[in-house]
Design an enzyme around this catalytic site. Structure first.
Site, mmCIF file in Angstrom:
data_model
loop_
_atom_site.group_PDB
_atom_site.id
_atom_site.type_symbol
_atom_site.label_atom_id
_atom_site.label_comp_id
_atom_site.label_asym_id
_atom_site.label_seq_id
_atom_site.Cartn_x
_atom_site.Cartn_y
_atom_site.Cartn_z
ATOM 1 N N HIS A 168 68.209 58.437 5.650
ATOM 2 C CA HIS A 168 67.139 59.627 6.411
ATOM 3 C C HIS A 168 66.903 58.892 7.546
ATOM 4 C CE1 HIS A 168 65.510 62.912 7.537
ATOM 5 N NE2 HIS A 168 65.055 63.815 6.115
ATOM 6 N N ASP A 196 70.876 58.018 15.317
ATOM 7 C CA ASP A 196 69.902 56.705 14.490
ATOM 8 C C ASP A 196 71.032 56.253 15.245
ATOM 9 O OD1 ASP A 196 67.800 57.800 13.001
ATOM 10 O OD2 ASP A 196 68.292 58.482 11.139
ATOM 11 N N HIS A 240 76.665 62.331 9.313
ATOM 12 C CA HIS A 240 75.769 63.664 8.997
ATOM 13 C C HIS A 240 76.110 65.241 8.004
ATOM 14 C CE1 HIS A 240 72.272 66.041 9.636
ATOM 15 N NE2 HIS A 240 71.849 64.939 10.534
#
Ligand code: CMC
Length: 429
Positions: free
Chosen positions: A268, A363, A307
């Protein structure tokens, strides 16, 4: 004429049922009427990891994962990132509309004037080991905030809720900066009320002996945009933790600590830290093919890719990638940027990643920017948690005001042994 219902035939009993479909969903509790007899509890839906279960109706964030679309309260993320400030976006998420000039002034004043923390916070911050992870220090110190506000249990008075919201959005950056400076063994810098939300955070991180810290405008804006991009992302792991823990009626400080703990994991919000460690380990463009081969052989993941919801380029990653050039113009360019760009190029042309619809997520590039700002990897998940606090609180406020919500309590399918008698210690095999 087509009906918005689902017809179910239970082959165990031969009985049929008709369940209403609303907004593309059936109610899981409607399945309970499907029973084989009076002792049967009723049909459950089994959904480990919530792959196909909506736990709430929410008006906050909309994601179309196939099209790569992200909206906060209906506004496209691209427009917010270009035109809004983080505090405007936080207000939008929490109260549902962009603030008027007057409301923004009041909101900014409230946040700015709740940034201080009790002096005792410094005492327990000092108790952490010198190399404690900054995210662990943040999680613990946010939880500890609840000790200062014992009256903060769930209360349906909006004014009371808003006070906890001001405090959390205001104090989380202060705790984050204290954690950072504790790791460096440096004195804590108090909030500066003359600066913006991100400018003040940069001051608390980096102020040295100068009387007044002056953030670089490009860096301040870059952080503002990164905060906007990270502010909410509908029902992800940490938001689910926020709602689930908050549904017990606990104070929002404890619930935010739980959400931050969920965010800490490498799958996460810890992924940005993992991306940078991965890029450093790869080190040079020539080693990318071997790395990609090892990922395809199941020896590890390409962090920052993939994702649960996006099966297309994450729109946040696209904005960050564009912004990276602006940041590198005022900082030193990241030596890892060419590695990241080539890794992305190779992965996006590779059948393994294409067939699984694995694209860069938020990210993949954010860590490179944080690194260019001079922040160590341990701060990366912290930089995710600060803006996400606004999203968690928006989701918490919505949940608390939702008459359909109760304490979160999933069902299970029991797979253990049937009843058996206790075996004394001496007779166990
Ligand atoms: N590298 C290599 N293979 C991957 C990756 C990856 N990053 N992500 C998924 N896969 C493979 C996975 O092994 C599986 O392959 P197969 O079908 O052969 O078993 C397939 O793609 C489907 O993956 P999944 O694990 O079923 O997908 P998920 O929805 O459960 O997981 C995820 C989503 C984000 C946890 C996962 O993609 C992942 O671990 N990515 C790396 C960590 C990361 O970047 N996380 C940040 C997410 S964005 C920030 C946030 O919102 O937290």
């Amino acid at each position: 004429m087509a009906k918005d219902t689902l017809a179910i035939l239970d082959n165990r009993t031969g009985k049929s049922y008709e369940l209403p479909i609303t907004d593309g969903a059936i109610r899981a509790t409607d399945l309970r009427q499907i029973r084989t007899g009076p002792d049967d509890f009723g049909l459950l839906s089994y959904d480990p990891a919530f792959m196909n279960t909506a736990s709430t109706r929410s008006a906050i964030t909309f994601i179309d994962g196939d099209a790569g679309i992200l909206h906060y309260r209906g506004y496209p993320i691209e427009q917010l990132a270009e035109h809004a400030s983080f505090l405007e976006v936080a207000y939008l998420l929490i109260f549902g509309e962009l603030p008027t000039a007057r409301a923004l002034e009041d909101w900014t004043w409230q946040i700015t004037h709740h940034t201080w923390v009790h002096e005792n916070v410094k005492t327990f911050m000092d108790g952490f080991h010198h190399d404690a992870h900054t995210m662990s220090m943040l999680i613990s110190s946010v939880a500890a905030l609840s000790t200062f506000y014992p009256d903060a249990k769930v209360n349906h008075d909006p004014g009371h809720q808003d006070l906890q919201i001001y405090r959390l959005i205001a104090k989380v950056p202060t705790l984050a900066a204290f954690a950072y400076r504790h790791r460096l063994g440096q004195f804590y810098v108090y909030p500066d009320n003359d600066l913006s939300y991100t400018g003040n955070f940069l001051s608390m991180l980096f102020k040295a002996t100068e009387l007044k810290y002056k953030p670089q405008p490009a860096v301040e804006r870059a952080l503002e945009v990164l905060f906007i991009l990270h502010a909410d992302h509908e029902q992800n792991c940490s938001t689910n933790a926020m709602r689930s823990v908050g549904s017990s009626g606990v104070d929002p400080y404890s619930a935010v600590a739980a959400a931050a703990a969920a965010l800490y994991g490498p799958l996460h919000g810890g992924a940005n830290e993992a991306v940078l460690r991965m890029l450093r380990a790869i080190g040079s463009i020539s080693r990318i093919p071997d790395f990609v081969k090892s990922v395809k052989a199941g020896e590890g993941k390409l962090m920052g890719f993939g994702h649960r919801v996006y099966k297309n380029y994450d729109p946040r990653a696209r904005i960050i990638k564009r912004m990276a050039d602006e940041v590198f113009a005022v900082t030193r360019p990241s030596p890892l940027l060419p590695v990241a760009l080539e890794l992305e190029r190779i992965a996006l042309a590779d059948e393994y990643f294409v067939s699984r619809k694995l694209y860069p997520n938020v990210d993949f590039y954010s860590g490179l920017i944080y690194e260019a700002l001079g922040l160590p990897v341990e701060m990366f998940p912290v930089l995710f948690a600060i803006p996400r606090t606004a999203g968690w609180l928006a989701q918490w406020k919505e949940m608390v005001g939702d008459a359909e919500q109760k304490i979160a309590r999933p069902r299970q399918i029991y797979t253990g042994p049937g009843q058996r008698d206790f075996v004394p210690l001496g007779r166990r095999a």
